[in-house]
Design an enzyme around this catalytic site. Structure first.
Site, PDB file in Angstrom:
ATOM      1  N   GLU A   5      92.262  16.050 -18.600  1.00 12.55           N
ATOM      2  CA  GLU A   5      92.373  16.054 -17.136  1.00 12.55           C
ATOM      3  C   GLU A   5      91.020  15.922 -16.458  1.00 12.55           C
ATOM      4  OE1 GLU A   5      91.611  20.479 -17.953  1.00 12.55           O
ATOM      5  OE2 GLU A   5      92.457  18.742 -18.975  1.00 12.55           O
ATOM      6  N   ARG A  29      97.618  25.813 -22.614  1.00  8.78           N
ATOM      7  CA  ARG A  29      96.623  26.614 -21.908  1.00  8.78           C
ATOM      8  C   ARG A  29      97.246  27.431 -20.780  1.00  8.78           C
ATOM      9  NH1 ARG A  29      92.759  22.946 -18.886  1.00  8.78           N
ATOM     10  NH2 ARG A  29      92.799  21.863 -20.873  1.00  8.78           N
ATOM     11  N   GLU A  87      87.453  24.719  -0.512  1.00 12.02           N
ATOM     12  CA  GLU A  87      87.784  25.425  -1.754  1.00 12.02           C
ATOM     13  C   GLU A  87      86.809  26.560  -2.036  1.00 12.02           C
ATOM     14  OE1 GLU A  87      88.183  24.036  -6.455  1.00 12.02           O
ATOM     15  OE2 GLU A  87      86.747  23.082  -5.131  1.00 12.02           O
ATOM     16  N   GLY A 137      89.819  30.170 -15.826  1.00  9.55           N
ATOM     17  CA  GLY A 137      89.817  29.861 -14.399  1.00  9.55           C
ATOM     18  C   GLY A 137      88.424  29.644 -13.848  1.00  9.55           C
ATOM     19  N   ARG A 168      93.054  17.625  -4.968  1.00  6.78           N
ATOM     20  CA  ARG A 168      93.378  16.985  -6.248  1.00  6.78           C
ATOM     21  C   ARG A 168      94.302  17.839  -7.104  1.00  6.78           C
ATOM     22  NH1 ARG A 168      89.477  18.429 -10.591  1.00  6.78           N
ATOM     23  NH2 ARG A 168      89.573  16.304 -11.389  1.00  6.78           N
ATOM     24  N   ASP A 228      81.647  10.651  16.920  1.00  6.41           N
ATOM     25  CA  ASP A 228      81.640  10.641  15.450  1.00  6.41           C
ATOM     26  C   ASP A 228      80.558   9.692  14.948  1.00  6.41           C
ATOM     27  OD1 ASP A 228      82.290  10.919  12.769  1.00  6.41           O
ATOM     28  OD2 ASP A 228      83.890   9.419  12.867  1.00  6.41           O
ATOM     29  N   ASP A 272      85.897  27.587 -14.393  1.00  7.40           N
ATOM     30  CA  ASP A 272      85.340  26.378 -14.968  1.00  7.40           C
ATOM     31  C   ASP A 272      84.488  25.647 -13.927  1.00  7.40           C
ATOM     32  OD1 ASP A 272      87.876  26.187 -13.737  1.00  7.40           O
ATOM     33  OD2 ASP A 272      88.269  24.242 -14.631  1.00  7.40           O
ATOM     34  N   GLN A 314      85.529  12.994  11.812  1.00  2.00           N
ATOM     35  CA  GLN A 314      85.474  14.405  12.171  1.00  2.00           C
ATOM     36  C   GLN A 314      84.346  14.592  13.182  1.00  2.00           C
ATOM     37  OE1 GLN A 314      85.110  16.909   8.653  1.00  2.00           O
ATOM     38  NE2 GLN A 314      86.525  15.629   7.490  1.00  2.00           N
ATOM     39  N   ASP A 368      95.802  30.639  -9.028  1.00  4.58           N
ATOM     40  CA  ASP A 368      95.815  30.244  -7.617  1.00  4.58           C
ATOM     41  C   ASP A 368      97.054  30.813  -6.928  1.00  4.58           C
ATOM     42  OD1 ASP A 368      93.841  27.544  -7.124  1.00  4.58           O
ATOM     43  OD2 ASP A 368      94.365  28.019  -9.186  1.00  4.58           O
TER      44      ASP A 368
END
Length: 784
Positions: free
Chosen positions: A406, A337, A678, A458, A284, A97, A460, A103, A292
């Site tokens: 948020e 929302r 993601e 969605g 997060r 590493d 964004d 990792q 989702d």
């Protein structure tokens, strides 16, 4: 040198536990350690003799001793290694590493080779573990063993060489879903209330309970008393919890929103409540999210977790009843929302997989879901302000006041600075006064209306929606609502004998829509008559007609968004045009034109990009990348297009696109310590993405614990599209260009500074995206 074995002298460590080689960690690493009398030569460890060979590198490879006839052979018996867990973790990280991220990936400059002692020789003889994939798997297995308090293990080599497709699919099914599971009740509050998006500095949990649920409020008050260390703050919402002024007042005291619960026996002859489990996206995003959850549910159904998916629908039914809509997310700042609507398809897919032994109960459950969807349809999607009465198109147009709380504290600094300077205030002072309403800025109000709409969509964020989202009848929303209308009509006709009585009272939206009809204060009530399929199929036909009228562009063979204020199409090319295939609202001819003329605009090496580079435009310091634009690829767009193409009979094209995306996922998994992110840059085949919010799902140490919700689902769903040969090719990381014998040759642009050949080199792409302060890294073969 190989890691030392720290077990008692003159004894051998044995492992007699019969385990499935590819079993889960709790099974594989369960049980106790056992010692036996040592074999004679093993006792030499007592006198300091260690026969393990030092690894040789660089020009000294020829000095590495050849393997002898008495060395371990996997032909006669599977190879197994005797490993000291903590010591080997230390050595692996120290040696391999090199960038210090806990990792083992292809960007690390270690030798990518380590000797491990074999179990049959009690660690006396060693065998080499080579390459990024095997070493990263070794690190993962050691971390899992340590999770189960193992000091020493006997590890099957097959766990290090496991087919990567099988390994990732197994981890998603048996580990990742479990790690992403949450419940909102006394046992689950500490985990679910942790909110990395909370900027108030308050870490103690706060829960908001809907009006009309006194038993639930009492339950949480009792939890607060029984668990004083939580410092749980229990608040009951007013009857109309989505009033914009009220929601704004909660910005300084955010909290989790209560969700559906079941009544169970408390074990003392009484009753208590227990939260229904659900899956969160991950990283997060530690709450129940709307769209989702739809894609997550598809993955759950593939993996046989029907009840988990069913519970998520139960939560959405609860949200529509108590909060007026399926929320963007189950936090107080999302009360105004919603997000893209998928409830009907989600409910019907689950209904089709429910246990057939309880047909009456299944039918009652579906009835609840369809009733909730009808209420949501009438009170949200075809109600003002979201509907444009003139065209009949629906829009993402939520209520709300002020700055979305948020986001990161500095997210809107560049937007607020000119207004702050105008008033001679700091950005913080202006932000506070603007939020309080003591300073009025209509232009800023308009900006945040569109910003909230982007978040509701969605997507964004994207230049497709910049400063206009609230005015757009987007093609994706029209397709989703067409599917709602068809699904509701089909369910009423096929399951409810063409008659459905609505149990809740609300206003029905006028049909067909017109400015005059919506201007009238008179509304038909939901309980005034039975629902039948004809009216829903009529609504679907009407929506198809306005989609063709306002969104279809014959000359460009593509669907576009329609600006209801400017009264024109917005010619931003978006892959959501293919959602019409998923919904079934495109004609056979339109489908053929989409496929023949437009698919190539979005198809790249790693699947489908969100939009075209031409539509996105030039990127500069003043105009940075947006994460829902070219060159980024997201699971929802892939899945919707795969399913849509298959629906119209284009299975070969669906399989090709699925192969591309799963190839990209698998190579990242192999080369980067099991990462499941993601999103991806599908042009460069890289998850090292720093656009806007970065990339979720990549921040883990040694072993991936969760992946990311809808990316997990995309892998499981995508595998269902692949043939056996395709699955084998993906497992060997065979490039789509090689497998399909074709090369994508987009016209080179100024932003494309790499060659087609370079795009298939994962190490080069990783290095292009890597920003490290360490000395230059040597190219290491990504062999696994």
């Amino acid at each position: 040198m190989a890691p030392a074995l720290n077990h008692p002298a003159a004894v051998a460590f044995v492992d007699e536990h019969q385990r499935a080689i590819h079993g889960e960690a709790e099974d594989y690493y369960g049980g106790k350690e056992h010692f036996s009398r040592s074999r004679t030569y093993s006792a030499s460890f007592m006198h300091g003799y260690n026969p393990k060979r030092l690894p040789a590198f660089g020009d000294e490879w020829h000095t590495r001793a050849r393997r002898m006839s008495h060395d371990e052979k996997s032909i006669t018996a599977p190879r197994r290694f005797l490993i000291d867990v903590d010591e080997t973790i230390r050595v692996v990280l120290e040696q391999e590493d090199t960038d210090g991220d806990f990792q083992i990936s292809i960007t690390d400059a270690g030798p990518k080779l380590m000797a491990l002692g074999t179990a049959t020789s009690n660690g006396f003889k060693s065998f080499d573990i080579r390459g990024t994939y095997m070493l990263s798997n070794l690190l993962q297995e050691l971390a899992l063993a340590r999770d189960h308090n193992r000091k020493r293990i006997v590890l099957d080599e097959a766990r290090l060489t496991e087919n990567p497709v099988d390994r990732l699919s197994r981890m998603i099914k048996n580990s990742f879903w479990h790690s992403l599971t949450r419940r909102i009740d006394g046992d689950g509050l500490e985990i679910i209330c942790a909110d990395p998006k909370n900027r108030t500095g308050r870490v103690n949990p706060r829960i908001y309970v809907p009006h009309g649920e006194p038993a639930m409020a009492e339950y949480y008050r009792r939890v607060a008393i029984e668990k004083p260390h939580l410092n749980l703050d229990v608040q009951v919402l007013p009857p109309k919890p989505d009033d914009p002024m009220f929601v704004k007042s909660l910005n300084t005291k955010p909290g989790i929103l209560a969700l559906a619960m079941n009544e169970i026996d408390d074990g003392h002859g009484g009753k208590t409540l227990k939260g229904i489990p659900f899956i969160v996206p991950g990283a997060r995003f530690n709450e129940l999210y709307n769209w989702d959850s739809y894609f997550i549910s598809l993955g759950l159904l593939v993996d046989g977790q029907v009840n988990m998916a069913k519970g998520m629908v139960d939560h959405f039914i609860f949200e529509i009843k108590h909060y007026g809509k399926i929320l963007n997310g189950s936090r107080s700042y999302y009360l105004c929302r919603t997000q893209p609507p998928f409830l009907t398809d989600m409910a019907l897919q689950i209904y089709n997989q429910l246990d057939r032994s309880d047909l009456t109960g299944n039918r009652a459950w579906l009835k609840r879901a369809i009733q909730a969807a009808i209420k949501e349809y009438h009170t949200i999607w075809v109600a003002q302000p979201r509907i444009d009465p003139k065209t009949g198109l629906s829009r993402y147009r939520p209520d709300g006041l002020g700055i979305p709380p948020e986001t990161e504290a500095t997210h809107f600094t560049h937007i607020l600075e000119p207004y702050a300077a105008k008033h001679g205030l700091s950005v913080l002072e202006f932000s506070e006064r603007y939020t309080e309403g003591t300073l009025k800025e209509p232009e800023l109000d308009e900006y945040f209306l569109h910003d909230r709409s982007v978040r509701e969509s969605g997507h964004d964020t994207t230049y497709r929606f910049e400063k206009r989202c609230a005015n757009l009848g987007t093609i994706d929303l029209q397709a989703l609502l067409y599917k709602y209308e068809v699904d509701i009509g089909t369910a009423i006709r096929e399951v409810f004998d063409d008659e459905l009585e609505l149990e809740e009272e609300f206003d029905l939206a006028p049909f067909p829509p017109s400015p005059e009809a919506y201007a009238s204060p008179i509304r038909e009530k939901s309980r005034s008559r039975l629902q039948n399929s004809d009216e829903w199929f009529a609504r679907a036909e009407f929506r198809k007609s306005i989609i063709d009228k306002y969104c279809w562009n014959e000359s460009k063979s593509l669907y576009f968004d329609y600006d209801t204020v400017q009264e024109k199409q917005i010619l931003y090319e978006s892959v959501t045009a293919f959602w019409t295939l998923w919904a079934g609202c495109a004609s056979e001819e339109q489908c053929w034109k989409l496929l023949s003329n437009s698919l190539k605009k979005f198809e790249v090496l790693g699947g489908l990009v969100s939009g075209t580079e031409e539509s996105r435009g030039k990127i500069s310091l003043d105009r940075p990348n947006r994460q829902w634009d070219y060159p980024y690829a997201w699971p929802p767009h892939q899945i919707m297009t795969w399913v849509g193409l298959e629906r119209y009979g284009y299975l070969d094209e669906a399989q090709r696109l699925a192969y591309r995306f799963l190839y990209m996922m698998t190579t990242a998994f192999v080369d980067f310590n099991g990462v499941v992110p993601e999103k991806f840059d599908a042009v460069k085949l890289s998850h090292l993405v720093d656009a806007e919010y970065g990339n979720q799902g990549i921040d883990f140490k040694m072993v991936p614990r969760e992946g990311f919700g809808w990316m997990n689902a995309a892998y499981q769903v995508g595998l269902s599209f692949l043939s056996t040969g395709m699955r084998r090719a993906v497992s060997t990381c065979t490039s789509p260009e090689v497998f399909f014998g074709t090369t994508l040759n987009p016209q080179p642009t100024a932003s494309q500074t790499y060659s087609n050949a370079a795009t298939t080199d994962p190490l080069r792409l990783a290095m292009e995206n890597l920003h490290v302060g360490s000395p230059a890294l040597s190219p290491i073969s990504p062999a696994y």
